[in-house]
Design a protein around this motif. Sequence first.
Motif, PDB file in Angstrom:
ATOM      1  N   GLU A   1       0.824  -1.217  -0.075  1.00  0.00           N
ATOM      2  CA  GLU A   1      -0.070   0.086  -0.074  1.00  0.00           C
ATOM      3  C   GLU A   1       1.084   1.286  -0.004  1.00  0.00           C
ATOM      4  OE1 GLU A   1      -0.271  -2.300   2.511  1.00  0.00           O
ATOM      5  OE2 GLU A   1      -2.378  -3.215   1.908  1.00  0.00           O
ATOM      6  N   GLY A   2       2.155   1.054  -0.007  1.00  0.00           N
ATOM      7  CA  GLY A   2       3.104   2.255  -0.010  1.00  0.00           C
ATOM      8  C   GLY A   2       3.579   2.792   1.328  1.00  0.00           C
ATOM      9  N   TRP A   3       3.060   2.378   2.338  1.00  0.00           N
ATOM     10  CA  TRP A   3       3.452   2.879   3.716  1.00  0.00           C
ATOM     11  C   TRP A   3       4.624   2.115   4.156  1.00  0.00           C
ATOM     12  CZ3 TRP A   3       3.657  -0.159   8.057  1.00  0.00           C
ATOM     13  CH2 TRP A   3       2.800  -1.342   7.919  1.00  0.00           C
ATOM     14  N   SER A   4       5.485   2.682   4.935  1.00  0.00           N
ATOM     15  CA  SER A   4       6.517   2.065   5.419  1.00  0.00           C
ATOM     16  C   SER A   4       7.069   2.489   6.984  1.00  0.00           C
ATOM     17  CB  SER A   4       7.765   1.926   4.675  1.00  0.00           C
ATOM     18  OG  SER A   4       8.325   3.254   4.300  1.00  0.00           O
ATOM     19  N   THR A   5       7.789   1.779   7.610  1.00  0.00           N
ATOM     20  CA  THR A   5       8.389   2.450   8.808  1.00  0.00           C
ATOM     21  C   THR A   5       9.846   2.485   8.664  1.00  0.00           C
ATOM     22  OG1 THR A   5       9.122   0.206   9.929  1.00  0.00           O
ATOM     23  CG2 THR A   5       6.760   0.866  10.124  1.00  0.00           C
ATOM     24  N   SER A   6      10.519   3.119   9.513  1.00  0.00           N
ATOM     25  CA  SER A   6      11.877   3.104   9.663  1.00  0.00           C
ATOM     26  C   SER A   6      12.466   1.999   9.997  1.00  0.00           C
ATOM     27  CB  SER A   6      12.433   4.570  10.371  1.00  0.00           C
ATOM     28  OG  SER A   6      11.828   4.441  11.551  1.00  0.00           O
ATOM     29  N   ASP A   7      13.953   1.787  10.357  1.00  0.00           N
ATOM     30  CA  ASP A   7      14.264   0.653  10.714  1.00  0.00           C
ATOM     31  C   ASP A   7      14.007   0.358  12.061  1.00  0.00           C
ATOM     32  OD1 ASP A   7      15.685   0.385   8.186  1.00  0.00           O
ATOM     33  OD2 ASP A   7      17.651   0.671   8.804  1.00  0.00           O
ATOM     34  N   GLN A   8      13.512  -0.855  12.533  1.00  0.00           N
ATOM     35  CA  GLN A   8      13.183  -1.329  14.011  1.00  0.00           C
ATOM     36  C   GLN A   8      14.238  -2.018  14.096  1.00  0.00           C
ATOM     37  OE1 GLN A   8      10.462   0.400  15.271  1.00  0.00           O
ATOM     38  NE2 GLN A   8      10.056   1.451  13.304  1.00  0.00           N
ATOM     39  N   TRP A   9      14.584  -2.355  15.373  1.00  0.00           N
ATOM     40  CA  TRP A   9      15.588  -3.221  16.020  1.00  0.00           C
ATOM     41  C   TRP A   9      14.670  -4.624  16.374  1.00  0.00           C
ATOM     42  CZ3 TRP A   9      20.743  -3.279  15.310  1.00  0.00           C
ATOM     43  CH2 TRP A   9      21.245  -2.210  15.090  1.00  0.00           C
ATOM     44  N   TRP A  10      15.089  -5.436  15.475  1.00  0.00           N
ATOM     45  CA  TRP A  10      14.720  -6.835  15.717  1.00  0.00           C
ATOM     46  C   TRP A  10      15.499  -7.828  16.348  1.00  0.00           C
ATOM     47  CZ3 TRP A  10       9.475  -6.860  14.180  1.00  0.00           C
ATOM     48  CH2 TRP A  10       9.110  -5.768  13.383  1.00  0.00           C
ATOM     49  N   ARG A  11      15.244  -8.778  16.972  1.00  0.00           N
ATOM     50  CA  ARG A  11      16.009  -9.769  17.655  1.00  0.00           C
ATOM     51  C   ARG A  11      15.503 -10.876  17.797  1.00  0.00           C
ATOM     52  NH1 ARG A  11      20.993  -9.742  20.162  1.00  0.00           N
ATOM     53  NH2 ARG A  11      21.301 -11.277  21.950  1.00  0.00           N
ATOM     54  N   GLY A  12      16.288 -11.962  17.269  1.00  0.00           N
ATOM     55  CA  GLY A  12      15.770 -13.531  17.400  1.00  0.00           C
ATOM     56  C   GLY A  12      16.608 -14.216  16.840  1.00  0.00           C
ATOM     57  N   VAL A  13      16.236 -15.492  16.380  1.00  0.00           N
ATOM     58  CA  VAL A  13      16.927 -16.534  15.823  1.00  0.00           C
ATOM     59  C   VAL A  13      17.121 -16.279  14.245  1.00  0.00           C
ATOM     60  CG1 VAL A  13      17.596 -19.053  15.807  1.00  0.00           C
ATOM     61  CG2 VAL A  13      16.092 -18.166  17.692  1.00  0.00           C
ATOM     62  N   ARG A  14      18.367 -16.658  13.836  1.00  0.00           N
ATOM     63  CA  ARG A  14      18.690 -16.558  12.208  1.00  0.00           C
ATOM     64  C   ARG A  14      17.879 -17.844  11.704  1.00  0.00           C
ATOM     65  NH1 ARG A  14      25.177 -14.870  12.213  1.00  0.00           N
ATOM     66  NH2 ARG A  14      24.913 -12.700  12.440  1.00  0.00           N
ATOM     67  N   LEU A  15      17.310 -17.439  10.586  1.00  0.00           N
ATOM     68  CA  LEU A  15      16.481 -18.607   9.861  1.00  0.00           C
ATOM     69  C   LEU A  15      17.355 -19.655   9.407  1.00  0.00           C
ATOM     70  CD1 LEU A  15      14.051 -16.327   7.292  1.00  0.00           C
ATOM     71  CD2 LEU A  15      13.635 -17.550   9.585  1.00  0.00           C
ATOM     72  N   ARG A  16      18.734 -19.338   8.969  1.00  0.00           N
ATOM     73  CA  ARG A  16      19.758 -20.295   8.464  1.00  0.00           C
ATOM     74  C   ARG A  16      20.153 -21.106   9.822  1.00  0.00           C
ATOM     75  NH1 ARG A  16      24.956 -16.435   7.061  1.00  0.00           N
ATOM     76  NH2 ARG A  16      25.896 -16.097   9.065  1.00  0.00           N
ATOM     77  N   ASP A  17      19.944 -20.485  10.788  1.00  0.00           N
ATOM     78  CA  ASP A  17      20.408 -21.350  12.084  1.00  0.00           C
ATOM     79  C   ASP A  17      19.233 -22.333  12.284  1.00  0.00           C
ATOM     80  OD1 ASP A  17      22.671 -19.905  12.439  1.00  0.00           O
ATOM     81  OD2 ASP A  17      22.082 -18.844  14.020  1.00  0.00           O
ATOM     82  N   LEU A  18      18.120 -21.752  12.065  1.00  0.00           N
ATOM     83  CA  LEU A  18      16.881 -23.166  12.225  1.00  0.00           C
ATOM     84  C   LEU A  18      17.164 -24.026  11.277  1.00  0.00           C
ATOM     85  CD1 LEU A  18      14.051 -20.455  13.156  1.00  0.00           C
ATOM     86  CD2 LEU A  18      14.947 -22.030  14.762  1.00  0.00           C
ATOM     87  N   ALA A  19      17.389 -23.456   9.909  1.00  0.00           N
ATOM     88  CA  ALA A  19      17.714 -24.581   8.868  1.00  0.00           C
ATOM     89  C   ALA A  19      18.709 -25.619   9.127  1.00  0.00           C
ATOM     90  CB  ALA A  19      17.711 -23.830   7.481  1.00  0.00           C
TER      91      ALA A  19
ATOM     92  N   SER B   1      18.093 -12.193   8.262  1.00  0.00           N
ATOM     93  CA  SER B   1      16.726 -12.758   8.188  1.00  0.00           C
ATOM     94  C   SER B   1      16.689 -13.608   9.440  1.00  0.00           C
ATOM     95  CB  SER B   1      16.600 -13.684   6.837  1.00  0.00           C
ATOM     96  OG  SER B   1      16.780 -12.767   5.790  1.00  0.00           O
ATOM     97  N   LEU B   2      15.294 -12.919  10.300  1.00  0.00           N
ATOM     98  CA  LEU B   2      15.334 -13.681  11.555  1.00  0.00           C
ATOM     99  C   LEU B   2      14.116 -14.268  11.805  1.00  0.00           C
ATOM    100  CD1 LEU B   2      16.711 -10.561  13.611  1.00  0.00           C
ATOM    101  CD2 LEU B   2      17.890 -12.582  13.055  1.00  0.00           C
ATOM    102  N   LEU B   3      13.709 -15.268  12.593  1.00  0.00           N
ATOM    103  CA  LEU B   3      12.557 -15.248  13.149  1.00  0.00           C
ATOM    104  C   LEU B   3      12.560 -14.668  14.610  1.00  0.00           C
ATOM    105  CD1 LEU B   3       9.979 -17.131  13.298  1.00  0.00           C
ATOM    106  CD2 LEU B   3      11.289 -18.616  14.966  1.00  0.00           C
ATOM    107  N   ALA B   4      12.027 -13.382  14.321  1.00  0.00           N
ATOM    108  CA  ALA B   4      12.027 -12.184  15.412  1.00  0.00           C
ATOM    109  C   ALA B   4      11.293 -12.512  16.653  1.00  0.00           C
ATOM    110  CB  ALA B   4      11.725 -11.026  14.844  1.00  0.00           C
ATOM    111  N   LEU B   5      11.728 -12.587  17.962  1.00  0.00           N
ATOM    112  CA  LEU B   5      11.062 -12.737  19.161  1.00  0.00           C
ATOM    113  C   LEU B   5      10.959 -11.459  19.913  1.00  0.00           C
ATOM    114  CD1 LEU B   5      13.020 -15.695  20.366  1.00  0.00           C
ATOM    115  CD2 LEU B   5      11.026 -15.628  19.058  1.00  0.00           C
ATOM    116  N   TYR B   6      11.744 -10.451  19.546  1.00  0.00           N
ATOM    117  CA  TYR B   6      11.769  -8.997  20.094  1.00  0.00           C
ATOM    118  C   TYR B   6      11.852  -7.998  19.248  1.00  0.00           C
ATOM    119  CZ  TYR B   6      13.258 -12.167  24.065  1.00  0.00           C
ATOM    120  OH  TYR B   6      13.212 -13.300  24.963  1.00  0.00           O
ATOM    121  N   VAL B   7      11.201  -6.697  19.673  1.00  0.00           N
ATOM    122  CA  VAL B   7      11.452  -5.561  18.686  1.00  0.00           C
ATOM    123  C   VAL B   7      11.758  -4.291  19.474  1.00  0.00           C
ATOM    124  CG1 VAL B   7       8.961  -5.246  18.757  1.00  0.00           C
ATOM    125  CG2 VAL B   7      10.437  -4.151  16.760  1.00  0.00           C
TER     126      VAL B   7
END
Length: 407
Positions: free
Chosen positions: A308-326, A364-370
């Motif tokens: 829809e064209g909207w966005s946010t600035s960078d948010q700080w995400w914290r979690g497990v890397r997708l490649r680590d879950l793989a 790329s994360l599976l984020a648990l925190y922001v």
Amino acid sequence: MPDSPASPSFWRSPLRGPWFTSVLGLVLLVGITVLFVTGLVSYAAYNPGLAPVNDKTPDKGILGFYLFAWPTDPHWLYRLTQGVHVTLGITLIPVLLAKLWSVVPKLFALPPARSLTHALERVSLLLLVGGGLFEFVTGVLNVQLDYLFPGSFYPLHFYGAWVFFAAFVAHAVLKVPAAVRNVRRAREEGELVAPRPDPPTVSRRGALWFVGGGSLLLFGTTAGQSFDGPLRRTALLAPHGGADPAQGPNGFQINKTAAYAGIDRAETAEEAWRLVVVGRSGRTVRLSRAELTQLPLHSSALPIACVEGWSTSDQWWRGVRLRDLAALVGHDGDPPDVLVESLQRRGAFRHAALRANQVADPRSLLALYVNGEALSADHGYPARVIVPAAPGVLNTKWVARLTFGKV
């Protein structure tokens, strides 16, 4: 027939003329080309060639000839391209309407076709007008989250864009050389000039300033949805303008709430929710949120950007890397694609696929925190995917299952 729209004397405005129409046409030539290119880029960002769950236009055939694996760098890529697409589209509305007004006498001209070239021009004009109105109307309705049109926005807008742009190209080939000559010579003669014009109340240049002012007003009341802070408050015409929906670390913009998605608090409770991760040879692990927090955690600064064209600035995400879950399920080398499934009950992207390059990116994360706090329910608690440069709907919330491998 002086009272018939087919008669030139019916149209009395002194503003109509080849110079006025040509200036508007050349502006649209550049603007619509940018719109088409950024629209195709947005379509590619969904990776529709990756998996059926991502492909909302399964019968596209050769219209998908240009598709490519969507990159993860720069991480703001989709935020930029889709912000330009939506903001420019809305900004061009006064120009489009003025252009249609300037040529409306030609829609009623008789005979319908004086020659083969004229017939082709009339057909392209009808497709151009109909396709242009369809694309702009459906685009604005989608931006405003008003789904009044029948069917899904994705195929309607996609196929409509190809029809419209084909007519646009044909029309441009026929008319651009003449438009350039008209602008250079500034002569006001031809079929668009009223034979018996009413007295002018504004000059043609004044009318162009009026159209430009309308475009500037729409730009100023829309563009702010792509920014945070005071600029977002200027986006008075955008659903994601104004103040943020809440205060605190989870206070930034969202599209779908947990209630809208049908998320039951009982199923996301610590004792009930488990992430199912499936990998090589069906190897499966189930992890609670507490167990996920015991795995190596990483942080990424990434925005959320939506179609829809909207966005946010960078948010700080914290979690497990997708490649680590793989790697947990047997993909120790280069990680493969992944199918992400949500607890969400409805919606086109409750299941989504990500390419191997997106999984492999360390951001790329599976984020648990922001922003230093656990995700709120509306931002995807217990866990959500966040991937650089991906459209918002591919950053799946309320993740229940990850299946690594060929999707």
